[in-house]
Design an enzyme around this catalytic site. Structure first.
Site, PDB file in Angstrom:
ATOM      1  N   LYS A 113       6.317  14.053   4.749  1.00 10.08           N
ATOM      2  CA  LYS A 113       4.934  14.470   4.495  1.00 10.08           C
ATOM      3  C   LYS A 113       4.049  13.271   4.196  1.00 10.08           C
ATOM      4  CE  LYS A 113       6.477  18.393   1.729  1.00 10.08           C
ATOM      5  NZ  LYS A 113       7.407  17.844   0.724  1.00 10.08           N
ATOM      6  N   LYS A 145      11.646   5.104  -2.668  1.00  7.35           N
ATOM      7  CA  LYS A 145      10.289   5.549  -3.035  1.00  7.35           C
ATOM      8  C   LYS A 145       9.570   4.540  -3.921  1.00  7.35           C
ATOM      9  CE  LYS A 145      10.330  10.375  -1.980  1.00  7.35           C
ATOM     10  NZ  LYS A 145       9.896  11.710  -2.257  1.00  7.35           N
ATOM     11  N   LYS A 185      12.785   8.731   8.263  1.00 10.88           N
ATOM     12  CA  LYS A 185      12.787  10.190   8.093  1.00 10.88           C
ATOM     13  C   LYS A 185      11.401  10.768   8.370  1.00 10.88           C
ATOM     14  CE  LYS A 185      12.658  12.160   3.967  1.00 10.88           C
ATOM     15  NZ  LYS A 185      12.752  13.124   2.878  1.00 10.88           N
TER      16      LYS A 185
HETATM   17  N1  AQP Z   1      13.060  14.715   7.729  1.00  9.76           N
HETATM   18  C1  AQP Z   1      13.826  15.653   7.174  1.00  9.76           C
HETATM   19  N2  AQP Z   1      14.902  16.115   7.820  1.00  9.76           N
HETATM   20  C2  AQP Z   1      15.687  17.103   7.272  1.00  9.76           C
HETATM   21  N3  AQP Z   1      15.428  17.656   6.057  1.00  9.76           N
HETATM   22  C3  AQP Z   1      14.365  17.207   5.386  1.00  9.76           C
HETATM   23  N4  AQP Z   1      13.844  17.528   4.187  1.00  9.76           N
HETATM   24  C4  AQP Z   1      12.735  16.774   3.951  1.00  9.76           C
HETATM   25  N5  AQP Z   1      12.507  15.950   4.973  1.00  9.76           N
HETATM   26  C5  AQP Z   1      13.500  16.185   5.892  1.00  9.76           C
HETATM   27  C6  AQP Z   1      14.421  18.557   3.324  1.00  9.76           C
HETATM   28  O1  AQP Z   1      13.373  19.457   2.970  1.00  9.76           O
HETATM   29  C7  AQP Z   1      13.598  19.944   1.649  1.00  9.76           C
HETATM   30  C8  AQP Z   1      12.340  19.811   0.868  1.00  9.76           C
HETATM   31  O2  AQP Z   1      11.990  18.447   0.749  1.00  9.76           O
HETATM   32  P1  AQP Z   1      10.859  18.040  -0.278  1.00  9.76           P
HETATM   33  O3  AQP Z   1       9.553  18.404   0.259  1.00  9.76           O
HETATM   34  O4  AQP Z   1      11.149  18.624  -1.580  1.00  9.76           O
HETATM   35  O5  AQP Z   1      10.998  16.493  -0.476  1.00  9.76           O
HETATM   36  P2  AQP Z   1      11.268  15.287   0.456  1.00  9.76           P
HETATM   37  O6  AQP Z   1      12.688  15.299   0.896  1.00  9.76           O
HETATM   38  O7  AQP Z   1      10.860  14.089  -0.299  1.00  9.76           O
HETATM   39  O8  AQP Z   1      10.329  15.579   1.708  1.00  9.76           O
HETATM   40  P3  AQP Z   1       9.251  14.645   2.348  1.00  9.76           P
HETATM   41  O9  AQP Z   1       8.601  15.366   3.451  1.00  9.76           O
HETATM   42  O10 AQP Z   1       9.874  13.337   2.679  1.00  9.76           O
HETATM   43  O11 AQP Z   1       8.189  14.511   1.208  1.00  9.76           O
HETATM   44  P4  AQP Z   1       7.483  13.221   0.661  1.00  9.76           P
HETATM   45  O12 AQP Z   1       6.939  12.504   1.842  1.00  9.76           O
HETATM   46  O13 AQP Z   1       6.436  13.794  -0.235  1.00  9.76           O
HETATM   47  O14 AQP Z   1       8.547  12.463  -0.059  1.00  9.76           O
HETATM   48  C9  AQP Z   1      14.764  19.135   1.067  1.00  9.76           C
HETATM   49  O15 AQP Z   1      15.938  19.928   1.137  1.00  9.76           O
HETATM   50  C10 AQP Z   1      14.877  17.964   1.986  1.00  9.76           C
HETATM   51  O16 AQP Z   1      16.221  17.523   2.087  1.00  9.76           O
END
Ligand code: AQP
Length: 334
Positions: free
Chosen positions: A200, A113, A197
């Site tokens: 969002k 990140k 991955k």
């Molecule tokens: N691509 C993914 N595949 C499987 N699990 C996922 N999670 C996130 N992306 C995937 C799981 O969703 C839960 C919540 O995640 P989060 O929103 O708290 O944070 P993150 O993992 O950082 O998700 P994003 O979408 O990638 O957000 P941004 O882009 O803002 O960083 C967690 O249990 C995560 O494992």
């Protein structure tokens, strides 16, 4: 039988996507019947990267609505937003003093990140994993349903819990929490790049299926998703070497009850358009009703506020008991 305590959270940082659903939220509803469950909207984590206040507020309601629309029942599970239970921030401070810099330096999510910009990101992003440890340990949670990207943070939580127990000679005070990670679909990848991955924060909306996408949008995104010029392969081994195709197979399997072998036996040798049409149908059947319910709930802020209010009271009550013991163990005078 002793009930397990389950805790997990989602950041209110944008529209939730299929990765959040298959990797995490889908399992939440499954776990609430047999366990004591707490599901939070982790707004303190969200601000480790700057969020506009109006968007943060709206996204907090949207995650609440997504929890409810995915089958989490506020009568069975505690649903709350993290900032409303001050124990999260308070315990995070204590755990910051237990966690070692070297441990945080090894966290791959921080490296990903922060990228080349590590001098200029917030210090909150660096200490994010100790706040996550506090989220879990504040309720002495034993099981944490997450996507595989969070596995390292869970291991760190166990290390922090163990060190606290050892340092303060409080054997078994914090249980060592277990990750609950679905083997088949723990990491949903981008529809445009099977090596990244689904996220969002990806600038391309075509990289993900959002839970609020309507039928036509789902069809369009799957049609445009990257596959191959060859027909659908006939073996798991060949598919495993094709990241985008493998991802679509995982998604297909995740939204139906079919195994990858069963899916191969239906589509092998055909071009990808039949496969994509049926995948869109399966996604529409599973995801579109959740999206419709989220939109409906977003128009009922009174109800969403009531759910968060009730959740806050329950979470505070439970967390205060643990925090009081932590303060006693550490030696803070009351
Ligand atoms: N691509 C993914 N595949 C499987 N699990 C996922 N999670 C996130 N992306 C995937 C799981 O969703 C839960 C919540 O995640 P989060 O929103 O708290 O944070 P993150 O993992 O950082 O998700 P994003 O979408 O990638 O957000 P941004 O882009 O803002 O960083 C967690 O249990 C995560 O494992």
């Amino acid at each position: 039988m002793i009930k397990k305590t389950v805790l997990s959270g989602v950041q209110p940082t944008g529209d939730l996507h299929l990765g959040n659903y298959l990797g995490a939220i889908k399992n939440f509803a499954k776990m609430q019947n047999e366990n004591e469950c707490l599901f939070c909207i982790v707004d303190l984590h969200a601000i480790t990267v700057f969020q506009k206040s109006e968007e943060l507020r709206n996204n907090t309601y949207e995650v609440t609505a997504a929890y409810l629309a995915s089958g989490i029942d506020p009568k069975k599970s505690v649903i709350f937003n993290q900032s409303q239970v001050s124990g999260h921030a308070e315990l995070a401070w204590v755990l910051n003093c237990v966690c070692r810099m070297g441990w945080l330096n090894r966290m791959t999510q921080f490296k990903e990140k922060s990228g080349k910009n590590s001098e200029n990101v917030s210090s909150g992003l660096f200490t994010y994993p100790t706040l996550m440890a506090a989220d879990i340990l504040l309720y002495k949670a034993t099981h944490v349903p997450v996507g595989s990207d969070q596995k390292q943070h869970l291991e760190l939580t166990r290390d922090i819990a163990q060190k606290f127990n050892n340092d303060y000679e409080s054997q078994d005070f914090f249980p060592l929490p277990e990750p609950y990670i679905e083997k088949e679909i723990s990491r949903v990848m981008s529809l445009r790049d099977g090596t990244s991955k689904m996220s969002k924060s990806d600038i391309s909306d075509y990289s993900r299926i959002n839970l609020i996408d309507d039928k036509d949008t789902i069809i369009k995104k799957i049609k445009k998703s990257k596959t191959a010029d060859t027909p659908v392969p006939s073996s798991i081994e060949t598919i495993s070497d094709m990241p985008e195709v493998n991802n679509l197979f995982n998604i297909f399997s995740g939204v139906t009850s079919m195994s990858k072998n069963e899916i191969i036996s239906i589509y092998e040798g055909q071009n990808f358009s039949n496969f994509k049409n049926d995948l869109s149908d399966a996604l529409i059947e599973k995801i579109a009703p959740i999206g419709i319910e989220i939109k409906k709930l977003m128009n009922d802020k009174k109800y969403l506020n009531q759910v968060l209010q009730e959740g806050k009271e329950k979470a505070r009550k439970k967390s205060e008991l643990v925090l009081k013991d932590v303060y006693d163990i550490v030696g803070f005078v009351k």
